[in-house]
Motif scaffolding. Structure first.
Motif, short mmCIF file in Angstrom:
data_model
loop_
_atom_site.label_atom_id
_atom_site.label_comp_id
_atom_site.label_asym_id
_atom_site.label_seq_id
_atom_site.Cartn_x
_atom_site.Cartn_y
_atom_site.Cartn_z
N ARG A 225 -15.72 11.88 18.96
CA ARG A 225 -15.49 13.09 19.75
C ARG A 225 -14.32 13.90 19.21
NH1 ARG A 225 -14.23 11.75 25.49
NH2 ARG A 225 -14.74 13.95 25.86
N ARG A 226 -13.50 13.29 18.35
CA ARG A 226 -12.35 13.99 17.79
C ARG A 226 -12.77 14.84 16.59
NH1 ARG A 226 -11.86 10.67 22.08
NH2 ARG A 226 -9.78 10.88 22.97
N ARG A 227 -12.01 15.87 16.30
CA ARG A 227 -12.39 16.83 15.27
C ARG A 227 -12.31 16.23 13.86
NH1 ARG A 227 -12.06 22.17 16.13
NH2 ARG A 227 -12.90 21.48 18.15
N LEU A 228 -11.32 15.35 13.63
CA LEU A 228 -11.17 14.77 12.30
C LEU A 228 -10.46 13.44 12.40
CD1 LEU A 228 -8.05 15.91 10.45
CD2 LEU A 228 -8.69 17.19 12.50
N TYR A 229 -10.48 12.72 11.28
CA TYR A 229 -9.81 11.43 11.19
C TYR A 229 -8.68 11.51 10.17
CZ TYR A 229 -8.93 6.50 10.26
OH TYR A 229 -8.33 5.29 10.11
N ALA A 230 -7.47 11.08 10.56
CA ALA A 230 -6.33 11.05 9.65
C ALA A 230 -5.98 9.60 9.34
CB ALA A 230 -5.12 11.75 10.27
N HIS A 231 -5.67 9.35 8.07
CA HIS A 231 -5.40 7.99 7.58
C HIS A 231 -4.05 8.01 6.88
CE1 HIS A 231 -6.93 3.99 6.69
NE2 HIS A 231 -6.53 4.12 5.44
N PRO A 232 -2.94 7.76 7.64
CA PRO A 232 -1.60 7.90 7.06
C PRO A 232 -1.06 6.62 6.42
CG PRO A 232 -1.41 7.51 9.40
CD PRO A 232 -2.89 7.50 9.09
N LEU A 233 -1.90 5.60 6.24
CA LEU A 233 -1.42 4.30 5.78
C LEU A 233 -0.94 4.36 4.33
CD1 LEU A 233 -3.64 3.86 8.10
CD2 LEU A 233 -3.51 1.48 7.43
N ARG A 234 0.25 3.77 4.10
CA ARG A 234 0.85 3.80 2.77
C ARG A 234 0.40 2.63 1.90
NH1 ARG A 234 5.67 5.63 5.41
NH2 ARG A 234 6.46 7.59 4.53
N TRP A 235 0.50 1.41 2.44
CA TRP A 235 0.34 0.25 1.58
C TRP A 235 -0.46 -0.84 2.29
CZ3 TRP A 235 0.57 -0.29 -3.39
CH2 TRP A 235 0.61 -1.57 -3.96
N THR A 236 -1.71 -0.57 2.52
CA THR A 236 -2.62 -1.57 3.05
C THR A 236 -3.88 -1.54 2.21
OG1 THR A 236 -3.77 -0.11 4.60
CG2 THR A 236 -1.74 -1.15 5.38
N SER A 237 -4.66 -2.59 2.34
CA SER A 237 -5.95 -2.57 1.68
C SER A 237 -6.81 -1.49 2.33
CB SER A 237 -6.61 -3.94 1.82
OG SER A 237 -7.75 -4.03 0.98
N LEU A 238 -7.95 -1.23 1.77
CA LEU A 238 -8.81 -0.16 2.28
C LEU A 238 -9.23 -0.47 3.71
CD1 LEU A 238 -10.26 2.49 1.67
CD2 LEU A 238 -12.18 1.15 0.82
N GLY A 239 -8.74 0.32 4.67
CA GLY A 239 -9.00 0.04 6.07
C GLY A 239 -10.46 0.27 6.44
N LEU A 240 -11.02 -0.72 7.15
CA LEU A 240 -12.40 -0.57 7.60
C LEU A 240 -12.52 0.57 8.61
CD1 LEU A 240 -13.53 -4.29 7.87
CD2 LEU A 240 -14.26 -2.59 6.21
N SER A 241 -11.44 0.88 9.32
CA SER A 241 -11.50 2.00 10.26
C SER A 241 -11.76 3.31 9.55
CB SER A 241 -10.19 2.08 11.05
OG SER A 241 -9.09 2.24 10.17
#
Length: 325
Positions: A225-241
């Motif tokens: 329902r949200r307009r976009l997804y932001a992914h601010p993670l610096r140092w993690t493996s590729l997030g499934l989210s």
């Protein structure tokens, strides 16, 4: 095959147990970290697993036939020897799945199984294999696969979805310190475990940064329902989210770190190490809903091609056959 594995990462395991094997999941009386069993036994999970994912009391494992062991944490090697009565890699075929980026003295961080050549070390991203010191362990990369939640995007809420677990504790690792910059130009909805109190910790008004801890089935509905997804993670493996958001049809704005630059092609969103570029992209998607919808559809197509469940299970079948042989 009969595959022994511990329930460690719910979303990854949901994809893994969707294959054609029998999956044996240890259970302890208190269902602690070494004996969670099936995910759908946990009220907060929201995952749905097939009947082929079977719980086995840990004290019965010595009398259980196992073809392959899938390890995911260093101590599981000793736990396997103790509970199964067989040493993984020597007495029973085994693979070790590394879900995480290396920590500490990167890029010199040596992997816990780097000195072993009797089991296969499987990384979930090419970035992880590149940055870990794998030593003499034979390595493979099997990229993530997602159980497709379907295209659900409406974008009806001009807000930004962020998904991260424990953002207060993990801090800069998950880019929590960057959220106030995003919140200057957009209202955020942060989904994940232990997100309560985040707005107060960051000094933000409650409406500028809302927190939600939802079961997966509700999470997908609300994110879409949200307009976009932001992914601010610096140092993690590729997030499934991130991959789930793309499957849902959300356009992506993400830091150009770790595997993100491979996972999000240009047509699927905006990836950069420059905050001004990322903030401009957020403004554009918020103000141009038709553009956000178009980019989100491209994100979904890209995710289906690279991170589809069939490809994931086929890759695993090939490796499991090889290891078991």
């Amino acid at each position: 095959m009969r595959i022994l594995l511990w329930h460690v990462h719910g979303s990854w395991t949901t994809a893994f147990v969707s294959g054609r094997h029998t999956y044996l999941l240890p259970v302890t009386p208190g269902r602690d970290a070494d004996g969670l069993g099936r995910a759908d036994r946990l009220s907060a999970g929201g995952w749905v697993w097939p009947d082929s994912a079977r719980e086995v009391p840990h004290e019965r494992l010595r009398d259980t036939d196992v073809d392959v062991v899938v390890l995911q944490r260093p101590h599981e090697i000793d736990r396997c020897a103790e509970w199964l009565g067989r040493w993984p890699g020597r007495d029973v075929p085994a693979v070790y799945v590394e879900h995480n980026t290396p920590k500490g003295d990167v890029p010199n961080t040596r992997h816990p199984v780097a000195d072993r050549d009797d089991l296969t070390l499987v990384h979930v991203t090419h970035f992880n294999r590149l940055f870990w010191d794998n030593g003499r362990a034979p390595t493979r990369v099997i990229e993530h696969g997602i159980v497709d939640p379907g295209y659900r995007y409406t974008g009806e809420l001009a807000r930004v979805a962020v998904a991260v677990n424990e953002p207060i504790r993990r801090g800069r690792v998950t880019g929590t310190d960057l959220l106030p910059e995003f919140a200057r130009i957009a209202s955020l909805d942060v989904f994940g475990m232990r997100t309560e109190g985040l707005a107060a910790r960051l000094g933000l008004a409650p409406d500028r940064c809302r927190s939600y801890d939802l079961p997966q089935r509700v999470l997908h509905q609300e994110m879409a329902r949200r307009r976009l997804y932001a992914h601010p993670l610096r140092w993690t493996s590729l997030g499934l989210s991130l991959l789930e958001a793309m499957h849902l049809g959300l356009p992506v704005v993400a830091l150009a770190t770790t595997e993100v630059v491979e996972a999000v092609p240009p047509e699927a969103g905006v990836v950069s190490t420059r905050m001004d570029v990322l903030l401009d992209a957020v403004r554009r998607f918020l103000n141009e809903p038709e553009e956000a919808e178009r980019v989100g559809k491209a994100a979904r197509e890209a995710a289906l091609v690279r991170y589809g469940l069939d490809r994931f299970l086929t890759d695993w079948d090939l490796l499991l056959q090889e290891v078991a042989a």
